[in-house]
Design an enzyme around this catalytic site. Structure first.
Site, short mmCIF file in Angstrom:
data_model
loop_
_atom_site.label_atom_id
_atom_site.label_comp_id
_atom_site.label_asym_id
_atom_site.label_seq_id
_atom_site.Cartn_x
_atom_site.Cartn_y
_atom_site.Cartn_z
N PHE A 153 0.81 -1.23 0.00
CA PHE A 153 0.00 0.00 0.00
C PHE A 153 0.84 1.27 0.00
O PHE A 153 0.37 2.32 -0.40
CB PHE A 153 -0.94 0.01 1.24
CG PHE A 153 -0.24 0.40 2.52
CD1 PHE A 153 -0.03 1.73 2.85
CD2 PHE A 153 0.25 -0.58 3.39
CE1 PHE A 153 0.62 2.09 4.02
CE2 PHE A 153 0.91 -0.23 4.56
CZ PHE A 153 1.11 1.11 4.87
N GLU A 180 -4.99 -3.65 -2.00
CA GLU A 180 -6.42 -3.34 -1.99
C GLU A 180 -6.70 -2.08 -1.16
O GLU A 180 -7.80 -1.53 -1.21
CB GLU A 180 -7.25 -4.54 -1.49
CG GLU A 180 -6.89 -5.08 -0.12
CD GLU A 180 -5.74 -6.09 -0.12
OE1 GLU A 180 -4.69 -5.80 -0.75
OE2 GLU A 180 -5.86 -7.13 0.55
N SER A 230 5.16 -7.11 3.31
CA SER A 230 5.71 -7.48 4.62
C SER A 230 6.47 -8.81 4.52
O SER A 230 6.23 -9.61 3.61
CB SER A 230 4.57 -7.60 5.62
OG SER A 230 3.63 -8.54 5.14
N CYS A 285 9.72 1.46 3.64
CA CYS A 285 10.59 0.34 4.02
C CYS A 285 12.01 0.82 4.25
O CYS A 285 12.83 0.10 4.80
CB CYS A 285 10.57 -0.75 2.96
SG CYS A 285 11.35 -0.20 1.45
P1 NAD Z 1 1.38 -6.69 2.90
O1 NAD Z 1 2.39 -7.79 2.95
O2 NAD Z 1 0.25 -6.72 3.85
O3 NAD Z 1 0.70 -6.64 1.43
C1 NAD Z 1 1.48 -6.64 0.26
C2 NAD Z 1 0.68 -7.30 -0.86
O4 NAD Z 1 0.44 -8.66 -0.50
C3 NAD Z 1 -0.67 -6.66 -1.10
O5 NAD Z 1 -0.90 -6.59 -2.48
C4 NAD Z 1 -1.65 -7.61 -0.43
O6 NAD Z 1 -2.90 -7.66 -1.05
C5 NAD Z 1 -0.95 -8.95 -0.58
N1 NAD Z 1 -1.27 -9.86 0.53
C6 NAD Z 1 -1.54 -9.52 1.82
N2 NAD Z 1 -1.78 -10.63 2.54
C7 NAD Z 1 -1.66 -11.68 1.71
C8 NAD Z 1 -1.78 -13.10 1.89
N3 NAD Z 1 -2.07 -13.63 3.06
N4 NAD Z 1 -1.57 -13.89 0.81
C9 NAD Z 1 -1.26 -13.35 -0.38
N5 NAD Z 1 -1.13 -12.02 -0.61
C10 NAD Z 1 -1.32 -11.20 0.43
O7 NAD Z 1 2.19 -5.32 2.98
P2 NAD Z 1 1.62 -3.85 3.11
O8 NAD Z 1 1.07 -3.67 4.48
O9 NAD Z 1 0.79 -3.52 1.94
O10 NAD Z 1 2.98 -3.02 2.96
C11 NAD Z 1 3.83 -2.72 4.05
C12 NAD Z 1 4.98 -3.68 4.11
O11 NAD Z 1 5.69 -3.67 2.87
C13 NAD Z 1 6.01 -3.29 5.17
O12 NAD Z 1 6.42 -4.45 5.82
C14 NAD Z 1 7.15 -2.69 4.35
O13 NAD Z 1 8.42 -2.76 4.96
C15 NAD Z 1 7.08 -3.51 3.12
N6 NAD Z 1 7.72 -2.84 2.00
C16 NAD Z 1 8.93 -3.29 1.61
C17 NAD Z 1 9.58 -2.67 0.57
C18 NAD Z 1 10.93 -3.16 0.12
O14 NAD Z 1 11.38 -2.71 -0.92
N7 NAD Z 1 11.58 -4.06 0.84
C19 NAD Z 1 8.99 -1.58 -0.08
C20 NAD Z 1 7.74 -1.15 0.35
C21 NAD Z 1 7.10 -1.79 1.40
#
Ligand code: NAD
Length: 501
Positions: A153, A180, A230, A285
């Protein structure tokens, strides 16, 4: 229909907006704490439809000369630049980040389009003449087919832009599954790509949740998955995608430390820490969330300076550019961030500035947490061990750079870090030995530029190749090496049973 005039956020498949009836989820404006928009959550049929359209589009796109593929990206970049303000507004409404911050995000994304525009150069391949008598050999880089991106997000435009421009200019078709919570930016990018002349089906957006993701992970036509999110989901994505025979890069969470040595210029350090820790509400991140001060007097001085500056920060709605940062993404996330602050307090941390109970005037129902500064943190505290992903800066006190480095190296995550110093020898020692993927020396957010690649170590990245930059050319292509001999008519082939040399 176009993204500008709808509260129902659907999908973009085969060059068109689609809104099949399905489950929906509210998309909040986090500054207001309410949601007028709804996003459709794709079922398996909708994802299958996107994959089938991409499958039809692929052979023609693969065979389109790279210069023509790149031309679409040049046009797309121009359209994006013309529409930056509108895209900032879309991001602001769903994510809450202040417009100047959203501008920065889009600009970093545009740099990835610019790099992708050098595809004719990047895909030239490698050639060796006469590797044997009359034998030439070359390597070329062919597209994989259909590839997918699953994005978080917090960067609704930039993270997708890390992925699809390069994937597309390499000749692939792309399916994007955005978060989403912030789905509109991706649809707008899709619309601009079509306006730029991208053939139907080459880029598709399916909105959704785990159902859509799992379908992509298991589908035999999907060749590669790029994931950013994450760590718990990243490890699941990597494990599942590779089990189903796919190439995968999955970037996860972070805990980024800044080490401040006694010779650092503390006024500049304090100023640069403010943006790095609290910019975008700490929902980056690469946000710096821990400062390790070497020496008590450094910690004391820094805490004093930070406290004064933090108390001046303005929190509020995205459209007021005087604000420094906006709300957190959701009520649940706000509660999680506040939980870590409370827990640290219970475990003995000193709360120097407390951002709980922040309610900007007129936005009392928004998901706000104000900038928070916590001193006397120890590595066994819960708030230290986990990624908080909020506007919370924690101070750890140590006696030496070695102690600081040991703390960083012991952490589960290894995304980014920064050393503040005037000592070149210390800087070289630090950058050589620290177990982290992206290192800044007096640079608090060492996010690599688009022509380098982005990625962390340890639990911050699963996979072998990093995001964007040169690694992405390798990620989105197969290498094929061709060895070819042309001989004169009267050449006689000899039988040879030993290994050719
Ligand atoms: P998230 O892991 O909740 O969601 C990321 C994506 O995964 C979304 O599209 C979501 O719909 C999907 N998703 C969520 N749960 C799922 C499941 N159980 N099964 C399959 N798909 C699923 O992450 P977020 O809250 O949207 O973003 C924040 C996180 O992203 C933080 O941990 C941040 O550090 C990380 N992040 C990392 C980087 C990097 O480059 N390392 C960059 C940006 C964000």
């Amino acid at each position: 229909m176009n993204i500008k005039d709808t509260n129902i956020i659907g999908h973009y498949i085969n060059g068109e907006f689609l809104e099949p009836s399905s489950e929906m989820q509210t998309v909040y404006n986090p500054a207001l704490g309410i949601g007028k928009k709804k996003v459709l959550l794709a079922d398996e049929n909708t994802v299958e439809q996107a994959i089938r359209c991409a499958h039809v589009a692929f052979p023609i796109w693969r065979d389109t000369p790279v210069a023509k593929r790149t031309k679409v990206m040049f046009k797309f970049k121009q359209l994006l630049e013309e529409n930056m303000e509108y895209l900032c507004e879309l991001i602001g409404q769903e994510h809450g980040k202040i417009s100047h911050d959203a501008m920065g995000e889009i600009q970093r994304g545009i740099e990835n389009i610019e790099y992708a525009c050098s595809a004719p150069e990047l895909l030239k391949g490698e050639f060796s003449k006469n590797v044997g008598t009359n034998i030439d050999s070359w390597s070329e880089f062919q597209p994989l087919g259909i590839v997918a991106g699953i994005t978080p997000f917090n960067f609704p435009a930039m993270v997708p832009l890390w992925m699809f421009p390069m994937a597309i200019v390499c000749g692939n078709c792309f399916i994007l599954k955005p978060s989403e919570k912030t789905p509109s930016a991706a649809l707008f990018l899709a619309e601009l790509l079509t306006q730029a002349g991208l053939p139907k089906g080459v880029f598709n957006v399916v909105n959704g949740n785990k159902i859509a993701v799992d379908y992509l992970l298991q589908h035999n036509l999907i060749q590669a998955i790029s994931f950013v999110g994450s760590t718990s989901i990243a490890s699941y994505i990597y494990e599942t995608a590779t089990k189903f025979g796919k190439r995968c890069q999955a970037l996860g969470g972070a805990k980024n430390h800044a080490v401040v040595l006694p010779d650092a210029d503390l006024d500049n350090v304090a100023n640069s820490l403010l943006g790095a820790a609290f910019g975008s509400s700490g929902e980056r991140c690469m946000a710096l969330s821990v400062v390790i001060a070497v020496g008590d007097h450094i910690a004391d001085t820094l805490v004093k300076k930070l406290k004064i500056e933090i108390e001046k920060l303005k929190v509020g709605i995205h459209s007021n550019t005087h604000n420094d940062f906006g709300p957190l993404i959701s009520k649940e996330h706000k509660e999680k961030v506040e939980y870590y602050i409370t827990k640290a307090e219970e475990e003995g941390a000193e709360i120097v500035v407390d951002g709980r109970d922040t309610k900007p005037l007129g936005y009392e129902n928004g998901f706000f947490v104000g900038a928070t500064l916590m001193d006397k943190i120890s590595p066994n505290m819960e708030s230290y061990q986990h990624e908080i992903f909020g506007p919370v800066l924690q101070i750890i006190r140590v006696e030496s750079i070695q102690q600081a480095m040991q703390i960083i190296n012991n952490h589960t995550y290894g995304n980014g870090t920064c050393l503040y110093t005037k000592d070149g020898e210390a800087a070289r020692y630090f950058s050589t030995h620290i177990q982290v993927g992206m290192v800044g020396i007096n640079v608090p957010l060492p996010v690599p530029v688009a022509y380098h690649s982005f990625g962390g170590w340890k639990k911050s990245l699963f996979g072998d190749l990093y995001a964007y930059g040169p690694d992405s050319v390798r990620f989105y292509t197969h290498r094929k090496t061709i060895t070819q001999r042309w001989v004169s008519k009267n050449f006689i082939e000899e039988k040879q049973f030993s290994m050719p040399t």
